[in-house]
Design a protein around this motif. Structure first.
Motif, short mmCIF file in Angstrom:
data_model
loop_
_atom_site.label_atom_id
_atom_site.label_comp_id
_atom_site.label_asym_id
_atom_site.label_seq_id
_atom_site.Cartn_x
_atom_site.Cartn_y
_atom_site.Cartn_z
N VAL A 92 -48.10 -29.87 -82.98
CA VAL A 92 -48.56 -30.92 -82.07
C VAL A 92 -50.08 -30.83 -81.89
O VAL A 92 -50.79 -31.83 -81.92
N ILE A 117 -39.36 -33.95 -80.03
CA ILE A 117 -40.83 -33.93 -79.98
C ILE A 117 -41.40 -34.78 -81.11
O ILE A 117 -42.35 -35.55 -80.93
N THR A 138 -43.63 -38.05 -80.68
CA THR A 138 -44.97 -38.10 -81.28
C THR A 138 -45.16 -39.40 -82.04
O THR A 138 -46.20 -40.06 -81.94
#
Lengths: 174, 278
Positions: free
Chosen positions: A60, B26, B30
């Motif tokens: 991320v 996630i 994203t």
């Protein structure tokens, strides 16, 4: 628990800063890729869950700070985690120097291949001629092996979770 | 073999499945852009750290540059000779500039273009491109919030072309250096001011100039400048110097290899030229 989370956050940020330092180095040293090698050590020393958390967090962060395809680093590091975990659980089941070097080399290669595939998927192209250039493989591979060796001996100093090689410790009963 | 050396293969982690599901979530979030505000915070927080790390790396580059004394005398002689030649050229150009100014006044054109620009600090170099193995991109600390958009020209403190903006986020932007394969510029000869071809980065080292008409006469050492053909990129900024010309009679176009004049390895602060309408 909070302290553990904070320590991990600081270490992850530190890794990103150090990686950024390597990317700005001269003499063509910018190919040094820390993340896959560090992931292998986290996997081997602290287990698959923490390693997966690190892979997600690093992915991320690199995606946020970079301009590659969205989720590209996340997918690549998750693939590195998956392959390293499978190999560690089924093939190289001990945490010796040679196992970790092998895993680091595989992790770096998986990261590179995943990146290429992701870029192709998002239409960014690839210089296929690079596949014939030995430097495309050799330099990063050498860096990963050296890095894995250095990290191995560093962790060997601070933890007993690694199988020593060429080290005779009379305190350990074999 | 002691038990703690072996990875406990028989231990099954129930939490692992949860983490894998979390990973998929996630990833999905994203792609949907849910983490964009978080991204802005993280970028703002991490920028000073990245800048420090890049500074240390650049410091090492400078140190290694200073340590190389072998070719300094030759370099000084070459630069002195070039300086004399440029002084002479400059004198001629000054005369032309004055003449140009007067002529523009007469035909009521606007005076020399005043460029709007934004100064930006180089925060880091991008990860080496997986497609090329070279890291020919910089990340600077200004983004869409400061009026930066893809395609804008980036120059150094001497006004020499460094590259183009290739991607933008809220508070950071990516610069493709002129040696990057994604950086394409329409170029002209500094002598004729006529567009002669398209400069494209090659392998992170040089710039290839393609689609040059066979009728165009180029010489090694000739300087190429931006032609102004592209929107938002003003004309007249020096991109590089021709090193070699590849001319084949059977081909429609000729090609040239150009070396950037700007030092692309030691960039700390760059200037991004904004479109004149802003």
């Amino acid at each position: 628990m909070t302290a553990k989370i904070l320590i991990n956050v600081v270490l992850i940020l530190g890794l990103i800063v150090v990686q950024n330092f390597f990317w700005s180095l001269p003499l063509g040293l910018s190919f040094i890729n820390l993340a896959p090698v560090v992931l292998v050590f986290v996997l081997a020393l602290f287990g698959p869950e923490l390693a997966l958390v690190w892979a997600l967090a690093l992915g991320v962060m690199f995606d946020v700070l970079g301009f590659g395809p969205v989720g590209g680093h996340l997918v690549a590091l998750a693939a590195v985690w998956a392959v390293a975990y499978l190999l560690l659980a089924n093939v190289v089941t001990d945490r010796s120097l040679y196992s970790l070097i092998f895993l680091a080399a595989v992790a770096g290669t998986v990261d590179k291949l995943a990146g290429i595939l992701i870029n192709l998927f998002f239409g960014r192209g690839f210089a296929w001629g690079l596949l014939l250039d030995w430097r495309f493989y050799f330099k990063p591979l050498l860096a990963e092996i050296l890095l894995a060796s250095i990290l191995f001996y560093f962790f060997n100093l601070i933890t007993k979770r690694i199988k020593p090689v060429f080290l005779i410790d009379s305190r350990r009963k074999l | 073999m002691p038990r703690h050396w072996q990875l406990p293969t028989e231990r099954k982690s129930k939490h692992l499945a949860v983490w894998l599901i979390a990973a998929g979530l996630i990833l999905a979030l994203t792609w949907l852009g849910v983490f964009k505000p978080l991204g802005r915070w993280l970028t703002a927080g991490v920028k000073p750290l990245l800048n420090g790390a890049t500074g240390v790396g650049s410091g090492i580059k400078d140190l290694l540059g200073d340590a190389d004394r072998r070719n300094l005398e030759t370099e000084v002689s070459r630069l002195t000779a070039e300086n004399h030649k440029l002084v002479q050229e400059n004198a001629g150009l000054q005369y032309l500039r004055e003449e140009n100014r007067v002529l523009r006044k007469y035909v009521n054109l606007f005076d020399e273009a005043k460029y709007n620009y934004v100064l930006a600090r180089v925060v880091s170099r991008s990860a080496p491109e997986r497609v090329s193995g070279e890291n020919n991109r910089l990340i600077v600390d200004k983004g869409a919030g400061q009026g930066i958009a893809p395609g804008l020209l980036v120059v150094n403190q001497e006004g020499l072309v460094v590259g183009k903006i290739s991607a933008v986020k809220d508070n950071i932007a990516e610069v493709s250096l002129s040696t990057d394969s994604d950086c394409r510029l329409s170029v002209a000869s500094n002598l004729t001011q006529k567009t002669i071809g398209v400069a494209e980065g090659r392998a992170g080292l040089t710039v290839s100039v393609n689609f040059i008409p066979q009728t165009e006469k180029l010489e090694a050492g000739q300087r190429l400048v931006t032609s102004g053909l592209e929107p938002d990129i003003p004309a007249g900024f020096v991109v590089g110097q021709v090193v070699r010309i590849d001319q084949t009679d059977n081909e429609i176009w000729q090609k040239a290899v150009m070396e950037p004049i700007a030092d692309l390895d030691n960039l700390r602060i760059v200037s991004i030229l904004l479109p004149s309408t802003r």
